[in-house]
Design a protein around this motif. Structure first.
Motif, PDB file in Angstrom:
ATOM      1  N   GLU A   1     -10.422  -1.503  -8.503  1.00  0.00           N
ATOM      2  CA  GLU A   1      -8.960  -1.436  -8.483  1.00  0.00           C
ATOM      3  C   GLU A   1      -8.276  -2.454  -9.395  1.00  0.00           C
ATOM      4  OE1 GLU A   1      -5.198  -1.269  -5.377  1.00  0.00           O
ATOM      5  OE2 GLU A   1      -7.112  -2.033  -4.655  1.00  0.00           O
TER       6      GLU A   1
ATOM      7  N   CYS B   1      -5.687  -1.145 -12.250  1.00  0.00           N
ATOM      8  CA  CYS B   1      -4.276  -1.549 -12.276  1.00  0.00           C
ATOM      9  C   CYS B   1      -3.923  -2.256 -13.580  1.00  0.00           C
ATOM     10  CB  CYS B   1      -3.960  -2.437 -11.074  1.00  0.00           C
ATOM     11  SG  CYS B   1      -4.005  -1.543  -9.505  1.00  0.00           S
TER      12      CYS B   1
ATOM     13  N   GLN C   1      -3.593   0.331 -16.199  1.00  0.00           N
ATOM     14  CA  GLN C   1      -2.315   1.043 -16.044  1.00  0.00           C
ATOM     15  C   GLN C   1      -1.180   0.225 -16.656  1.00  0.00           C
ATOM     16  OE1 GLN C   1      -2.221   4.126 -14.879  1.00  0.00           O
ATOM     17  NE2 GLN C   1      -0.048   4.287 -15.239  1.00  0.00           N
ATOM     18  N   ALA C   2      -1.210  -1.089 -16.449  1.00  0.00           N
ATOM     19  CA  ALA C   2      -0.186  -1.956 -17.042  1.00  0.00           C
ATOM     20  C   ALA C   2      -0.289  -1.938 -18.570  1.00  0.00           C
ATOM     21  CB  ALA C   2      -0.337  -3.378 -16.506  1.00  0.00           C
TER      22      ALA C   2
ATOM     23  N   ILE D   1      -3.285 -11.823 -10.823  1.00  0.00           N
ATOM     24  CA  ILE D   1      -3.397 -10.744  -9.846  1.00  0.00           C
ATOM     25  C   ILE D   1      -4.406 -11.080  -8.746  1.00  0.00           C
ATOM     26  CG2 ILE D   1      -2.666  -8.992 -11.493  1.00  0.00           C
ATOM     27  CD1 ILE D   1      -5.572  -8.097 -11.736  1.00  0.00           C
TER      28      ILE D   1
ATOM     29  N   ASP E   1      -0.158  -8.048  -4.842  1.00  0.00           N
ATOM     30  CA  ASP E   1      -0.231  -6.608  -4.574  1.00  0.00           C
ATOM     31  C   ASP E   1      -0.524  -5.878  -5.880  1.00  0.00           C
ATOM     32  OD1 ASP E   1       0.070  -3.974  -3.801  1.00  0.00           O
ATOM     33  OD2 ASP E   1       2.231  -4.134  -3.442  1.00  0.00           O
ATOM     34  N   LEU E   2      -1.761  -5.439  -6.048  1.00  0.00           N
ATOM     35  CA  LEU E   2      -2.159  -4.799  -7.300  1.00  0.00           C
ATOM     36  C   LEU E   2      -1.298  -3.591  -7.642  1.00  0.00           C
ATOM     37  CD1 LEU E   2      -6.042  -5.015  -7.070  1.00  0.00           C
ATOM     38  CD2 LEU E   2      -4.519  -6.349  -8.517  1.00  0.00           C
ATOM     39  N   SER E   3      -0.828  -2.879  -6.625  1.00  0.00           N
ATOM     40  CA  SER E   3      -0.020  -1.687  -6.895  1.00  0.00           C
ATOM     41  C   SER E   3       1.325  -2.042  -7.532  1.00  0.00           C
ATOM     42  CB  SER E   3       0.187  -0.871  -5.619  1.00  0.00           C
ATOM     43  OG  SER E   3       0.961  -1.605  -4.686  1.00  0.00           O
ATOM     44  N   SER E   4       1.708  -3.315  -7.465  1.00  0.00           N
ATOM     45  CA  SER E   4       2.988  -3.708  -8.066  1.00  0.00           C
ATOM     46  C   SER E   4       2.819  -4.344  -9.445  1.00  0.00           C
ATOM     47  CB  SER E   4       3.744  -4.664  -7.134  1.00  0.00           C
ATOM     48  OG  SER E   4       3.074  -5.904  -7.062  1.00  0.00           O
ATOM     49  N   LEU E   5       1.607  -4.326  -9.994  1.00  0.00           N
ATOM     50  CA  LEU E   5       1.368  -4.958 -11.293  1.00  0.00           C
ATOM     51  C   LEU E   5       2.226  -4.352 -12.395  1.00  0.00           C
ATOM     52  CD1 LEU E   5      -0.059  -6.941 -13.146  1.00  0.00           C
ATOM     53  CD2 LEU E   5      -1.984  -5.352 -13.253  1.00  0.00           C
ATOM     54  N   VAL E   6       2.293  -3.038 -12.466  1.00  0.00           N
ATOM     55  CA  VAL E   6       3.073  -2.382 -13.519  1.00  0.00           C
ATOM     56  C   VAL E   6       4.549  -2.771 -13.407  1.00  0.00           C
ATOM     57  CG1 VAL E   6       3.889  -0.151 -14.370  1.00  0.00           C
ATOM     58  CG2 VAL E   6       1.464  -0.483 -13.875  1.00  0.00           C
TER      59      VAL E   6
END
Length: 173
Positions: free
Chosen positions: A15, A19, A22-23, A131, A153-158
């Motif tokens: 993950e 992530c 994705q960023a 992260i 929170d990895l999902s908030s990296l972008v």
């Protein structure tokens, strides 16, 4: 000109790397749409430029999607490379964004601190985003880079990257 350094050490497997990729994709796409030049460099104990300034988005997407996590973490060699070979033009602000999930060795922090000090004298800006568990090393990163952005929170990296770059752009304009 934005130089993005992505940690691809073995601790980024799964993950965290997904992530971070994705960023990087977001940055490459935004750069493509706004004619901003971006260079993306992956690092672990070594480094490799994976996207050069001016590369089209499809090429960047292919390169980023092929990233694999392996090895340890050593930032200073990649940082020295992007600062030494910066293709920033005189009219551009050079921004170095780092996405990393781990602590650095003491000599790595020491060398990075020297590189950052010299680069700041040339008005280079730094955005290290820490992260996951790396947020524990926040103070060390802040001392070395003058700032650090925690992102547990990895999902908030972008969204963290987008907000941080937007805020920097507003300060520069």
């Amino acid at each position: 000109m934005i130089d993005q350094l992505l940690d691809v050490s073995s601790s980024m497997k799964g993950e965290p790397l997904a992530c971070a990729a994705q960023a990087a994709l977001l940055l490459a796409r935004a750069a493509s749409l706004t004619s901003t030049r971006v260079r993306i460099t992956a690092f672990n104990v070594g480094f490799q430029e994976i996207v050069e300034p001016g590369a089209d988005f499809e090429y960047a997407r292919q390169q980023i999607s092929g990233l694999e996590a392996a090895g340890g973490t050593r930032l200073h060699t990649a940082l020295e490379h992007v600062l030494r070979t910066s293709p920033a033009r005189p009219s551009e602000v050079h921004v170095v964004n780092i996405i990393c999930d781990g602590e650095l060795a003491p000599n790595d922090y020491e060398t990075c601190t020297k590189l950052v000090k010299d680069a700041r004298a040339r008005d280079v800006r730094f955005i290290p985003i820490l992260i996951g568990d790396a947020t524990g090393a926040y103070l060390d990163w802040q001392r070395a880079f003058g700032s650090a952005v925690p992102c547990q929170d990895l999902s908030s990296l972008v969204s963290t990257l987008k907000a941080t770059l937007t805020a920097l752009r507003a300060r520069i304009s």
